[in-house]
Design an enzyme around this catalytic site. Structure first.
Site, PDB file in Angstrom:
ATOM      1  N   GLY A 104       0.857  -1.259   0.155  1.00 15.55           N
ATOM      2  CA  GLY A 104       0.009   0.054  -0.077  1.00 15.55           C
ATOM      3  C   GLY A 104       0.602   1.362  -0.075  1.00 15.55           C
ATOM      4  N   SER A 105       1.889   1.208  -0.453  1.00 11.91           N
ATOM      5  CA  SER A 105       2.791   2.252  -0.639  1.00 11.91           C
ATOM      6  C   SER A 105       2.378   3.530  -1.531  1.00 11.91           C
ATOM      7  CB  SER A 105       4.343   2.100  -0.867  1.00 11.91           C
ATOM      8  OG  SER A 105       4.494   1.810  -2.147  1.00 11.91           O
ATOM      9  N   ASN A 106       1.623   2.900  -2.609  1.00 10.86           N
ATOM     10  CA  ASN A 106       1.089   3.901  -3.335  1.00 10.86           C
ATOM     11  C   ASN A 106      -0.277   4.586  -2.880  1.00 10.86           C
ATOM     12  OD1 ASN A 106       2.411   4.352  -6.396  1.00 10.86           O
ATOM     13  ND2 ASN A 106       2.761   2.046  -5.835  1.00 10.86           N
ATOM     14  N   MET A 111      -3.664  -7.261  -7.035  1.00 10.41           N
ATOM     15  CA  MET A 111      -3.443  -8.406  -7.830  1.00 10.41           C
ATOM     16  C   MET A 111      -4.433  -9.206  -8.513  1.00 10.41           C
ATOM     17  SD  MET A 111      -0.125  -7.597  -7.615  1.00 10.41           S
ATOM     18  CE  MET A 111       0.605  -8.855  -8.313  1.00 10.41           C
ATOM     19  N   ARG A 112      -5.435  -8.526  -9.181  1.00 11.33           N
ATOM     20  CA  ARG A 112      -6.567  -9.036  -9.835  1.00 11.33           C
ATOM     21  C   ARG A 112      -6.665  -8.628 -11.065  1.00 11.33           C
ATOM     22  NH1 ARG A 112      -8.330 -13.886  -6.851  1.00 11.33           N
ATOM     23  NH2 ARG A 112      -7.325 -13.602  -4.792  1.00 11.33           N
ATOM     24  N   ILE A 159      -9.323  -7.071 -13.464  1.00  7.47           N
ATOM     25  CA  ILE A 159     -10.686  -6.552 -13.406  1.00  7.47           C
ATOM     26  C   ILE A 159     -11.420  -6.897 -14.492  1.00  7.47           C
ATOM     27  CG2 ILE A 159     -11.811  -4.183 -13.400  1.00  7.47           C
ATOM     28  CD1 ILE A 159     -10.011  -4.713 -11.141  1.00  7.47           C
ATOM     29  N   ASN A 207      -4.842   2.411 -13.175  1.00  3.06           N
ATOM     30  CA  ASN A 207      -3.826   1.481 -12.458  1.00  3.06           C
ATOM     31  C   ASN A 207      -2.697   2.065 -12.669  1.00  3.06           C
ATOM     32  OD1 ASN A 207      -3.044  -0.992 -11.488  1.00  3.06           O
ATOM     33  ND2 ASN A 207      -2.342  -1.466 -13.571  1.00  3.06           N
ATOM     34  N   HIS A 241       1.526   0.660 -12.934  1.00  3.76           N
ATOM     35  CA  HIS A 241       2.352  -0.538 -13.239  1.00  3.76           C
ATOM     36  C   HIS A 241       3.891  -0.072 -13.305  1.00  3.76           C
ATOM     37  CE1 HIS A 241       3.163  -4.525 -15.236  1.00  3.76           C
ATOM     38  NE2 HIS A 241       4.003  -3.663 -16.185  1.00  3.76           N
TER      39      HIS A 241
HETATM   40  C1  GRF Z   1       3.346  -1.284  -7.364  1.00  4.98           C
HETATM   41  O1  GRF Z   1       4.695  -1.315  -7.761  1.00  4.98           O
HETATM   42  C2  GRF Z   1       2.613  -0.913  -8.535  1.00  4.98           C
HETATM   43  O2  GRF Z   1       3.116  -0.414  -9.608  1.00  4.98           O
HETATM   44  C3  GRF Z   1       2.230  -2.399  -8.728  1.00  4.98           C
HETATM   45  O3  GRF Z   1       2.094  -3.104  -7.671  1.00  4.98           O
HETATM   46  C4  GRF Z   1       3.135  -2.143  -6.654  1.00  4.98           C
HETATM   47  C5  GRF Z   1       2.159  -1.957  -5.442  1.00  4.98           C
HETATM   48  O4  GRF Z   1       3.019  -1.528  -4.580  1.00  4.98           O
HETATM   49  N1  GRF Z   1       1.050  -2.467  -9.512  1.00  4.98           N
HETATM   50  P1  GRF Z   1       2.304  -0.863  -3.253  1.00  4.98           P
HETATM   51  O5  GRF Z   1       1.355  -1.962  -2.486  1.00  4.98           O
HETATM   52  O6  GRF Z   1       1.624   0.399  -3.643  1.00  4.98           O
HETATM   53  O7  GRF Z   1       3.626  -0.675  -2.190  1.00  4.98           O
END
Ligand code: GRF
Length: 207
Positions: A11-13, A91-92, A94, A108, A110
């Site tokens: 969940g860092s994003n 990780m699914r 959609i 999303n 990536h």
């Molecule tokens: C990120 O690197 C994103 O690009 C990919 O999954 C990772 C998720 O990282 N889709 P986080 O859970 O947001 O730390």
């Protein structure tokens, strides 16, 4: 604009979006976080920020959500008044139910310069291939895997002494700047989408 975030892991994003919204850098508020993994740290991050967060069990149809489960995600997002769905390490794949419920409203992030290295562990794919530059991409979600129209990209160099961990960390530093920026462009209605091309204009636009 009300945002819903779907996550499976760290969940860092999500944190970058929370921080941007809290710091006044996003004209948007994160109203709901949903996870398909009960141990996702994203759930803790959301709760720590006072955001409603729910684990919704994914069913046994990996890499997709079971159709009835996808309906449950739609119901939860609608009940929270969500206008934009941000996938952040969800990780699914959609499916049509979510896509139909939020047309052009799911994005999303990536960890590669798409269309290079779609799918899993894109930073490892970049290392294995031997590219000198990789990066990250924010894109609209369509029925394919990492194939939707591209909103923003940022580059990251691949260094000779990189390990998967050092390269991923460099990419993620870019992600944490890029995702809030893309959300902001959408919230400010500054994106014009024509076919595959997404143009970011200077001022507010319709749609
Ligand atoms: C990120 O690197 C994103 O690009 C990919 O999954 C990772 C998720 O990282 N889709 P986080 O859970 O947001 O730390």
């Amino acid at each position: 604009m009300n945002i819903g975030v779907l996550a499976s892991g760290n969940g860092s994003n999500l944190q970058a979006l929370i921080d941007a919204a809290g710091g006044g850098r996003l004209p948007a508020s994160i109203r709901l976080v949903l996870a398909d993994n009960p141990a996702a740290r994203a759930l803790e991050r959301a709760r720590a920020a006072g955001i409603p967060a729910r684990f919704i069990a994914p069913g046994t149809t990996r890499p997709r959500l079971a159709p009835a489960v996808e309906d449950e995600y739609v119901r939860a997002l609608r009940a929270a008044g969500i206008e934009l769905v941000c996938l952040a390490g969800f990780m699914r794949i959609i499916g049509d139910r979510l896509l139909r419920a939020f047309p052009g409203r799911i994005i999303n992030i990536h960890p590669s310069l798409l269309p290079a290295f779609p799918g899993l562990a894109a930073w490892q794919q970049a290392l294995d291939y031997g590219v000198k530059v990789t990066g990250c991409t924010v894109h609209f979600v369509n029925r394919g895997i990492d194939t939707g129209p591209i909103i923003l990209q940022a580059t990251a160099p691949v260094r000779d002494d990189d390990t998967p961990a050092t390269l991923l960390a460099r990419i993620q530093r870019r992600e944490h700047r890029l995702y809030p920026l893309a959300v902001r462009l959408i919230a400010e209605k500054r994106l014009a989408v024509t076919g595959r091309r997404v143009i970011a204009g200077g001022g507010p636009k319709n749609g």
